[in-house]
Scaffold this motif. Structure first.
Motif, PDB file in Angstrom:
ATOM      1  N   PHE A  62     -49.489  29.000  20.128  1.00 36.74           N
ATOM      2  CA  PHE A  62     -49.917  30.214  19.378  1.00 36.74           C
ATOM      3  C   PHE A  62     -48.965  31.064  19.012  1.00 36.74           C
ATOM      4  CE2 PHE A  62     -54.253  29.769  21.996  1.00 36.74           C
ATOM      5  CZ  PHE A  62     -54.421  28.727  21.562  1.00 36.74           C
ATOM      6  N   ARG A  63     -47.722  31.197  19.718  1.00 32.71           N
ATOM      7  CA  ARG A  63     -46.712  31.956  19.283  1.00 32.71           C
ATOM      8  C   ARG A  63     -46.067  31.492  17.983  1.00 32.71           C
ATOM      9  NH1 ARG A  63     -41.726  34.332  22.633  1.00 32.71           N
ATOM     10  NH2 ARG A  63     -40.510  35.585  21.144  1.00 32.71           N
ATOM     11  N   GLN A  64     -45.846  30.405  18.035  1.00 30.44           N
ATOM     12  CA  GLN A  64     -45.477  29.674  16.851  1.00 30.44           C
ATOM     13  C   GLN A  64     -46.360  29.793  15.402  1.00 30.44           C
ATOM     14  OE1 GLN A  64     -45.361  28.247  19.878  1.00 30.44           O
ATOM     15  NE2 GLN A  64     -43.177  28.658  20.174  1.00 30.44           N
ATOM     16  N   ILE A  65     -47.604  29.620  15.585  1.00 31.97           N
ATOM     17  CA  ILE A  65     -48.413  29.660  14.839  1.00 31.97           C
ATOM     18  C   ILE A  65     -48.491  31.037  14.125  1.00 31.97           C
ATOM     19  CG2 ILE A  65     -50.713  29.462  14.101  1.00 31.97           C
ATOM     20  CD1 ILE A  65     -51.010  27.005  15.966  1.00 31.97           C
ATOM     21  N   ARG A  66     -48.388  32.022  15.185  1.00 32.86           N
ATOM     22  CA  ARG A  66     -48.402  33.300  14.784  1.00 32.86           C
ATOM     23  C   ARG A  66     -47.231  33.709  13.959  1.00 32.86           C
ATOM     24  NH1 ARG A  66     -50.144  38.025  17.816  1.00 32.86           N
ATOM     25  NH2 ARG A  66     -49.182  40.254  17.184  1.00 32.86           N
ATOM     26  N   GLU A  67     -45.823  33.300  14.205  1.00 32.28           N
ATOM     27  CA  GLU A  67     -45.000  33.420  13.552  1.00 32.28           C
ATOM     28  C   GLU A  67     -44.685  32.910  12.090  1.00 32.28           C
ATOM     29  OE1 GLU A  67     -41.698  32.105  16.048  1.00 32.28           O
ATOM     30  OE2 GLU A  67     -41.694  34.110  17.532  1.00 32.28           O
ATOM     31  N   ALA A  68     -45.433  31.707  11.978  1.00 33.21           N
ATOM     32  CA  ALA A  68     -45.561  30.878  10.810  1.00 33.21           C
ATOM     33  C   ALA A  68     -46.483  31.583   9.840  1.00 33.21           C
ATOM     34  CB  ALA A  68     -46.105  29.293  11.008  1.00 33.21           C
ATOM     35  N   ILE A  69     -47.535  32.307  10.243  1.00 38.95           N
ATOM     36  CA  ILE A  69     -48.265  32.812   9.484  1.00 38.95           C
ATOM     37  C   ILE A  69     -47.664  34.261   8.892  1.00 38.95           C
ATOM     38  CG2 ILE A  69     -50.504  34.554   9.385  1.00 38.95           C
ATOM     39  CD1 ILE A  69     -51.751  32.312  11.385  1.00 38.95           C
ATOM     40  N   GLN A  70     -46.943  35.127   9.824  1.00 35.88           N
ATOM     41  CA  GLN A  70     -46.251  36.313   9.538  1.00 35.88           C
ATOM     42  C   GLN A  70     -45.207  35.810   8.360  1.00 35.88           C
ATOM     43  OE1 GLN A  70     -44.708  37.469  13.322  1.00 35.88           O
ATOM     44  NE2 GLN A  70     -46.599  38.689  13.610  1.00 35.88           N
ATOM     45  N   THR A  71     -44.632  34.534   8.361  1.00 36.20           N
ATOM     46  CA  THR A  71     -43.284  34.433   7.465  1.00 36.20           C
ATOM     47  C   THR A  71     -44.189  33.634   6.315  1.00 36.20           C
ATOM     48  OG1 THR A  71     -42.812  32.387   8.646  1.00 36.20           O
ATOM     49  CG2 THR A  71     -41.608  34.508   9.248  1.00 36.20           C
ATOM     50  N   ASN A  72     -45.284  33.285   6.234  1.00 41.97           N
ATOM     51  CA  ASN A  72     -45.638  32.482   5.291  1.00 41.97           C
ATOM     52  C   ASN A  72     -45.096  31.306   5.031  1.00 41.97           C
ATOM     53  OD1 ASN A  72     -47.728  32.040   3.248  1.00 41.97           O
ATOM     54  ND2 ASN A  72     -46.735  33.174   1.990  1.00 41.97           N
ATOM     55  N   ALA A  73     -44.854  30.577   6.133  1.00 41.44           N
ATOM     56  CA  ALA A  73     -44.095  29.366   6.050  1.00 41.44           C
ATOM     57  C   ALA A  73     -44.756  28.113   5.649  1.00 41.44           C
ATOM     58  CB  ALA A  73     -43.391  29.235   7.749  1.00 41.44           C
ATOM     59  N   GLY A  74     -46.033  28.083   5.539  1.00 44.83           N
ATOM     60  CA  GLY A  74     -46.572  26.690   5.186  1.00 44.83           C
ATOM     61  C   GLY A  74     -47.603  26.818   4.123  1.00 44.83           C
ATOM     62  N   ASN A  75     -48.370  25.797   4.041  1.00 47.10           N
ATOM     63  CA  ASN A  75     -49.255  25.655   2.954  1.00 47.10           C
ATOM     64  C   ASN A  75     -50.466  26.425   3.217  1.00 47.10           C
ATOM     65  OD1 ASN A  75     -51.351  24.832   1.269  1.00 47.10           O
ATOM     66  ND2 ASN A  75     -50.366  23.076   0.864  1.00 47.10           N
ATOM     67  N   ASP A  76     -51.104  27.358   2.825  1.00 47.73           N
ATOM     68  CA  ASP A  76     -52.198  28.116   3.050  1.00 47.73           C
ATOM     69  C   ASP A  76     -53.686  27.370   3.076  1.00 47.73           C
ATOM     70  OD1 ASP A  76     -50.635  30.444   3.035  1.00 47.73           O
ATOM     71  OD2 ASP A  76     -51.400  31.521   1.150  1.00 47.73           O
ATOM     72  N   VAL A  77     -53.700  26.454   2.409  1.00 50.17           N
ATOM     73  CA  VAL A  77     -54.750  25.449   2.406  1.00 50.17           C
ATOM     74  C   VAL A  77     -54.970  24.741   3.861  1.00 50.17           C
ATOM     75  CG1 VAL A  77     -55.701  23.404   1.410  1.00 50.17           C
ATOM     76  CG2 VAL A  77     -54.777  24.998  -0.098  1.00 50.17           C
ATOM     77  N   PHE A  78     -53.861  24.193   4.129  1.00 51.41           N
ATOM     78  CA  PHE A  78     -53.481  24.076   5.623  1.00 51.41           C
ATOM     79  C   PHE A  78     -54.049  24.839   6.586  1.00 51.41           C
ATOM     80  CE2 PHE A  78     -50.657  19.751   5.603  1.00 51.41           C
ATOM     81  CZ  PHE A  78     -51.568  19.304   4.505  1.00 51.41           C
TER      82      PHE A  78
END
Length: 510
Positions: free
Chosen positions: A216-232
């Motif tokens: 959950f923490r890694q998913i949270r950080e990825a969202i905060q940095t917009n690190a991935g594909n938003d569709v995913f």
């Protein structure tokens, strides 16, 4: 490559391990002890395991940490929900033990009474016919429920989901007197549950693809940095939500609820209705408040629409029901909408209100179903609403207690349900979800009708000749009802102590 043992603080996960260990001991009892001795062993063993787990939860109540290689989070919300699940699990086990899930329902009681010989001989024969496998199954389900709101990654959450679900699928099919209805309910629950679990797994894969982790923490950080594909990300949120919304009986994933509640043995229904909702909403809150908090502007509109549909449709469908178990099932659907109101608030008041609502709802629900197990008519357990006509004249205390639980579910002042609804609606209003509050208040008014209709039927209609009867209330059922009634009344009049405890504990660790 050197193997490094995982770091696990066993004292922090000991309550779960105690319940699992007790369940395994129950399996050993089933395998190696004579059938006529199992009941006498299983009941005290199960209760003792849950009591010990609750004592340990109290011991670690101030703990805030992440353990088991970041897979399990032990914090205020997790411990509050684990404590509630254990206490309600004890109440559920008391009902299950007293009713003795048997091979032929009401005919079983008459059959045992007709057995020649002494009381001890009849008791031995009764024990031989009792389905004692329900006790370890219940403990396995409780262990999964305790892990579910403490899971700190998607894989652990899925494991907990399956550990709590699989025993419930089996327990739903144990009502042998209505074998076809019960087995149909179990099969429907199993198939739809497996389908929803597949959605959850598929969503977890998308979230892993977005963030590169299931934590959950890694998913949270990825969202905060917009690190991935938003569709995913959006696809993962939608699919994971399907799996969790199924467990909380939210529209449109609620269709299993009335059939399973009606078909399962009533003590099992009581346990399942209270504890599963607590565990599922606890997991729901942790995922959305911790892992997906950065995407709240994406998932809040979705949950708002689902909450409104769940409240409105659940209440309207409950109005049309003539079976009390189906009515309480659709009531449970409506309550899921009310609880989602607290989740949508996405603030501290929303989390504390949700936790308070879950605790109070659990006790009120178990109490209501406990009364249902006692009311009989000529055909056995009275589940048709018409079978409750005149109950207030034949068994006034039972009717008064059922009325208390119904008023609590309706959210009438001086019951715990009123305080719980006020808490989640206040949090939603504070967060700006005014429309959600308006629908919640209007739906509560609609829902009050079908609760009060049953109260009027009990007290203001004359009983028929073969109308409702209540035999001597067994000791363990009395204890369960007394506990639930006390909590419902005390938390409606003096809720401050629990409110302060929950408010202080309403902070997730990540």
């Amino acid at each position: 490559m050197n193997f490094v043992a995982p770091v696990i603080n066993y004292s922090q996960v000991l309550p779960i391990l105690i319940v699992l260990g007790t369940a395994l001991l129950g399996v050993i009892v089933e395998a190696f002890f004579a059938r006529d001795r199992r009941y006498q062993i299983q009941v005290p063993l199960s209760i003792a395991g849950l009591v010990l787990a609750f004592v340990w939860i109290l011991k670690i109540r101030a703990t805030t940490s992440i353990t088991a290689e970041s897979a399990v989070a032990i914090d205020g919300p997790a411990l509050v929900l684990q404590g509630a699940i254990v206490i309600l699990g004890i109440a559920g086990l008391l009902l299950i033990a007293e009713r003795k899930l048997d091979s032929s329902g009401d005919a079983f009681v008459a059959q045992a009474a007709a057995i020649p010989g002494s009381e001890a001989e009849r008791t031995a024969t009764l024990a031989k016919l009792t389905q004692t496998e329900v006790f370890p199954l219940t403990l396995f389900a409780i262990a999964g429920m305790m892990l579910f709101p403490a899971a700190n990654d998607l894989v652990t959450m899925f494991v907990a989901l399956e550990v709590l679900s699989l025993p419930l699928y089996l327990m739903s099919g144990l009502a042998r007197r209505r074998r076809l209805l019960s087995q149909e309910a179990a099969m429907k629950y199993f198939l739809l549950g497996a389908f929803s679990s597949a959605f959850f797994l598929y969503g977890a894969a998308f979230l892993y693809g977005y963030s590169g982790s299931v934590g959950f923490r890694q998913i949270r950080e990825a969202i905060q940095t917009n690190a991935g594909n938003d569709v995913f990300l959006l696809t993962g949120i939608a699919l994971v939500s399907v799996g969790l919304l199924f467990k909380v009986s939210a529209v449109p994933f609620h269709s299993w609820t009335p059939d399973v509640y009606q078909g399962a043995p009533t003590p099992v229904t009581a346990f399942m209705a209270a504890c599963t909702k607590i565990a599922a909403f606890g997991a729901f809150a942790r995922l959305f408040y911790v892992g997906l908090s950065g995407a709240r502007w994406d998932w809040r509109p979705m949950l708002t629409v689902i909450a409104i549909a769940t409240m409105v449709l659940g209440a309207l469908w409950a109005l049309t029901q003539t079976d009390i178990k189906r009515m309480l099932a659709y009531s449970s659907v409506a309550h899921s909408g009310f609880i989602l109101t607290g989740i949508v608030a996405t603030n501290k008041a929303g989390l504390s209100g949700t936790l308070f609502y879950l605790v109070t709802y659990g006790f009120t629900t178990i109490g209501a179903f406990a009364i249902v197990t006692l009311v009989r008519n000529a055909s056995g357990e009275a589940t048709h609403i018409s079978g409750y006509a005149g109950l207030g004249k034949r068994s006034p205390w039972i009717a008064m207690l059922l009325s208390l639980f119904l008023l609590g579910l309706a959210g009438i002042p001086l019951t715990s349900g009123f305080v719980a609804k006020f808490a989640v609606f206040s949090a939603a209003y504070e967060s700006g979800s005014t429309v959600l509050v308006i629908f919640g208040v209007l739906t509560s008014a609609i829902a009050a009708f079908f609760y009060i209709r049953l109260i009027v039927l009990m007290f203001f209609q004359d009983p028929e000749e073969d109308g409702p009867t209540v035999a001597a209330v067994p000791l363990m059922t009395t204890a369960a009802i007394a506990l639930c009634a006390t909590v419902t009344l005390v938390l409606g009049i003096l809720p401050n102590a629990l409110v302060h405890v929950i408010d202080a504990a309403s902070r997730f660790v990540f």
